[in-house]
Structures are given as structure tokens and as C-alpha cells.
Write a protein that holds these residues in place. Sequence first.
Motif, short mmCIF file in Angstrom:
data_model
loop_
_atom_site.label_atom_id
_atom_site.label_comp_id
_atom_site.label_asym_id
_atom_site.label_seq_id
_atom_site.Cartn_x
_atom_site.Cartn_y
_atom_site.Cartn_z
N GLU B 87 -10.80 1.68 7.56
CA GLU B 87 -11.93 1.43 6.67
C GLU B 87 -12.45 0.00 6.78
OE1 GLU B 87 -12.06 3.46 3.28
OE2 GLU B 87 -10.56 4.92 3.91
N GLU B 88 -13.73 -0.10 6.77
CA GLU B 88 -14.37 -1.41 6.82
C GLU B 88 -14.06 -2.21 5.55
OE1 GLU B 88 -16.48 -3.27 8.88
OE2 GLU B 88 -15.63 -1.89 10.36
N GLY B 89 -13.65 -3.42 5.74
CA GLY B 89 -13.49 -4.29 4.59
C GLY B 89 -12.34 -3.94 3.67
N CYS B 90 -11.38 -3.21 4.17
CA CYS B 90 -10.23 -2.86 3.34
C CYS B 90 -8.95 -3.06 4.14
CB CYS B 90 -10.36 -1.41 2.87
SG CYS B 90 -8.97 -0.86 1.86
N HIS B 91 -8.24 -4.13 3.82
CA HIS B 91 -7.09 -4.50 4.64
C HIS B 91 -5.88 -4.71 3.76
CE1 HIS B 91 -10.16 -4.82 7.59
NE2 HIS B 91 -10.77 -5.77 6.91
N ARG B 92 -5.04 -3.73 3.72
CA ARG B 92 -3.91 -3.76 2.79
C ARG B 92 -2.60 -3.66 3.56
NH1 ARG B 92 -6.19 -3.35 -2.06
NH2 ARG B 92 -8.34 -2.58 -2.11
N PHE B 93 -1.63 -4.43 3.08
CA PHE B 93 -0.36 -4.48 3.77
C PHE B 93 0.78 -4.33 2.78
CE2 PHE B 93 -3.44 -7.16 5.85
CZ PHE B 93 -3.35 -6.77 7.18
N MET B 94 1.87 -3.79 3.30
CA MET B 94 3.11 -3.96 2.56
C MET B 94 4.09 -4.66 3.51
SD MET B 94 3.98 0.03 2.09
CE MET B 94 2.32 0.56 1.70
N VAL B 95 4.77 -5.64 2.98
CA VAL B 95 5.62 -6.48 3.80
C VAL B 95 7.02 -6.51 3.22
CG1 VAL B 95 5.88 -8.77 4.81
CG2 VAL B 95 3.61 -7.97 4.17
N CYS B 96 8.00 -6.35 4.08
CA CYS B 96 9.39 -6.40 3.62
C CYS B 96 9.84 -7.86 3.56
CB CYS B 96 10.29 -5.61 4.56
SG CYS B 96 12.02 -5.70 4.09
N ARG B 97 10.30 -8.28 2.39
CA ARG B 97 10.70 -9.67 2.23
C ARG B 97 11.97 -9.99 2.99
NH1 ARG B 97 15.02 -9.23 -1.31
NH2 ARG B 97 14.67 -7.95 -3.17
N GLN B 98 12.70 -8.96 3.37
CA GLN B 98 13.96 -9.16 4.06
C GLN B 98 13.79 -9.28 5.57
OE1 GLN B 98 16.89 -9.46 2.21
NE2 GLN B 98 17.47 -10.34 4.19
N CYS B 99 13.16 -8.28 6.16
CA CYS B 99 13.09 -8.24 7.62
C CYS B 99 11.70 -8.52 8.14
CB CYS B 99 13.56 -6.88 8.14
SG CYS B 99 12.42 -5.51 7.79
N GLY B 100 10.71 -8.63 7.25
CA GLY B 100 9.36 -8.94 7.69
C GLY B 100 8.58 -7.73 8.17
N ALA B 101 9.19 -6.57 8.15
CA ALA B 101 8.48 -5.36 8.59
C ALA B 101 7.17 -5.21 7.82
CB ALA B 101 9.36 -4.14 8.37
N LEU B 102 6.15 -4.75 8.50
CA LEU B 102 4.82 -4.69 7.90
C LEU B 102 4.15 -3.37 8.20
CD1 LEU B 102 2.22 -7.48 7.85
CD2 LEU B 102 1.59 -5.31 8.90
N ARG B 103 3.55 -2.79 7.18
CA ARG B 103 2.73 -1.59 7.37
C ARG B 103 1.36 -1.88 6.83
NH1 ARG B 103 5.17 3.72 8.30
NH2 ARG B 103 2.93 4.16 8.35
#
Lengths: 144, 144
Positions: B87-103
Motif C-alpha cells: 500500500e502506498e504511504g503505509c509502512h508498518r513494522f514489528m520488530v523483535c527487541r531481542q533478535c531484531g527480526a522484522l516483519r
Amino acid sequence: MFDFQSSIQVLRTKGYKLTRPRKRVLEVLAQAQKPVSPYDIQKVLQQRGEHLNHVTIYRILDLFCLLNLAHKVLSFGGFVKCTLGEEEGCHRFMVCRQCGALREFADKALCDEENEIAQDFGFRTEQHFSEGFGLCSNCQGQIF
Amino acid sequence: MFDFQSSIQVLRTKGYKLTRPRKRVLEVLAQAQKPVSPYDIQKVLQQRGEHLNHVTIYRILDLFCLLNLAHKVLSFGGFVKCTLGEEEGCHRFMVCRQCGALREFADKALCDEENEIAQDFGFRTEQHFSEGFGLCSNCQGQIF
DNA sequence: ATGGTAAATGCAATATTATTGCATTTACAT
DNA sequence: ATGTAAATGCAATAATATTGCATTTACCAT
């Protein structure tokens, strides 16, 4: 939270010393209308005839972030700004791309929704940050 | 969007040259499981016997961000990561504070909700960023 | 008020990250 | 193949951030 006075309360009650540099940085943050960098803060204070070492400012900002008295934001280069929000772990901003004006807000419904989505991916989220980037009311009318 | 191949398409169709450095940076981004800095990218490529000037990497990342092939994220020091969202203009992440994994994910309902709140403040938002910070499924079980 | 003490700050050195101008090289159209 | 604009490399420099240690300061008990 957090105007100048309530920020001072947080420092006191948590056992941190109420030093002159900390008070100065609090003032600048409380007065700032947009995100400010450590060196921005140094400059502002310089103009008021008050010299603070940049290392000190870094350390103060680290502390403030730890205490949720300030936050780092992504827009405009990840600068820092005092928080206006209350909710734990919910730090949301809207930033004007034209003038840099910033408003902070918190919203539980958004957090709940994000938590649900996270669960679908197996994530358990603890902190929520968001930034809406656009135009503030002032800048919407203007043509550049 | 955006695996290696589709990113290449974006470059071609928008008239940007498909250079060796750009391909290399795309590869690293596509393979990365967590946010990577310009210098991270340089190191990875170095190990593969490929030297890229850091200035080049900065310029490539600027371009990629402009084209929405990459994004800057706040967590872990504002590093950059390729986008997975459409989607244009919609950039959402979840980040693991432990290992840095990102989705990365996108969600229209969240944007609508944020737009409404923004309106109450007189803001008109165009871009939405968000980061949920917590633990990924892997790291939830582990004790540190 | 005064002095002791841990905490905070200042300073100097250094590391890391980012930017600029210009010479050289490269991808791509012809 | 070759001309050309675009992209990269290089060198210098600027901006941002971190560390260890000496000095100062806020705050407590007296």
C-alpha cells in the motif's frame, strides 16, 4: 504529561538529581514546537548564554527517554521531542512535512488493533510507535 | 512487493540504470532478516569480495527509499530495511527487541483510524509509519 | 548551615555516520 | 561499436555519537 513541572516531579520521585543542565534541557523540550536534536538543544542554550557539553545533553536525553519524558522520532532525522502522551508504551505523533510541527497523541484502540495483527505473525508487541506525516492546519492553506 | 526481481522491474520501468552496485544492495536487503545500516551492507559485501564505496551505498539507499523499495526504521538505530508492503504511504513494522527480526505489514483500517484522529487536530496525513516493538515467536520462549 | 558521598557533568580523545565536489567509469540507446 | 547522461569512486570534510577519567554538584545526614 509532561510539562516542565510534572517532568521535574518524575525526576524527583524516581530519585534522580534535579540538576541545572537537566532543568535547561527540560525547558528547551517543553518550549520546542518541533523535534530537536541534541545539537539543536545545545545551540538554543548557547544563545541564552548557557553552555552545556554535548555529551551531557546526550546523557540527559538518554535518561529522559528511559523515563518516558522524551522520545526519538523518525521524521526529520530521528530527532527528539518531549512526550505529551500518558499511556504506557504508546507513542504516536503527527508531523507536518512543511514546518515540522509535531503533535503527540495516544490511542488504545490503535494499540489493540496492532496487537491483534502482531499476534497473527506470532509477535507479542510491548511498545507502539507511529508517525503520521502530512500537513498541519497552518500549512494546508499555503502554497510553496 | 518487493523481492529482488520485482525491485529490478521497478528500477527499469522508472528509467533508472540497473547497475552492479544497485543489484548488490538489493540482494543484501532482500536477504536481510533485520534492519541493516549502510555500513552493515558494506561489510556484508566486503565479505563476499565486493567493495562498494559507502557514499554509493548512501545514494543507492536514498534512491530506494524514494522509490519505496526500502525504508528507514526507528528501532535499532533507524537502520534501513527493504519493504514488503504494497500500500502506498503505509509502512508498518514489528520488530523483535531481542533478535531484531522484522516483519513489515500494511493495514488500511489503521490508516483510516489514524487519519480520523489527525483530522481532529487539523492535520492531513499522507504517510503512515508505525513500529511495534516486542518479541517474535522464536524469542518469546527463551530466557535470557 | 556544613561536610561527606554518590551522582552528574565537563573535557579530551576517538569512533561512527553522513555529505559534498569533482574526476572517472559504466549502462544503455543509437 | 560508440556517444552520452547517469552512476560510481575517491578524497576531504562535516555532523553525530561514544568512552574513560578528572572535577564538580545536588542532596543527605548531621
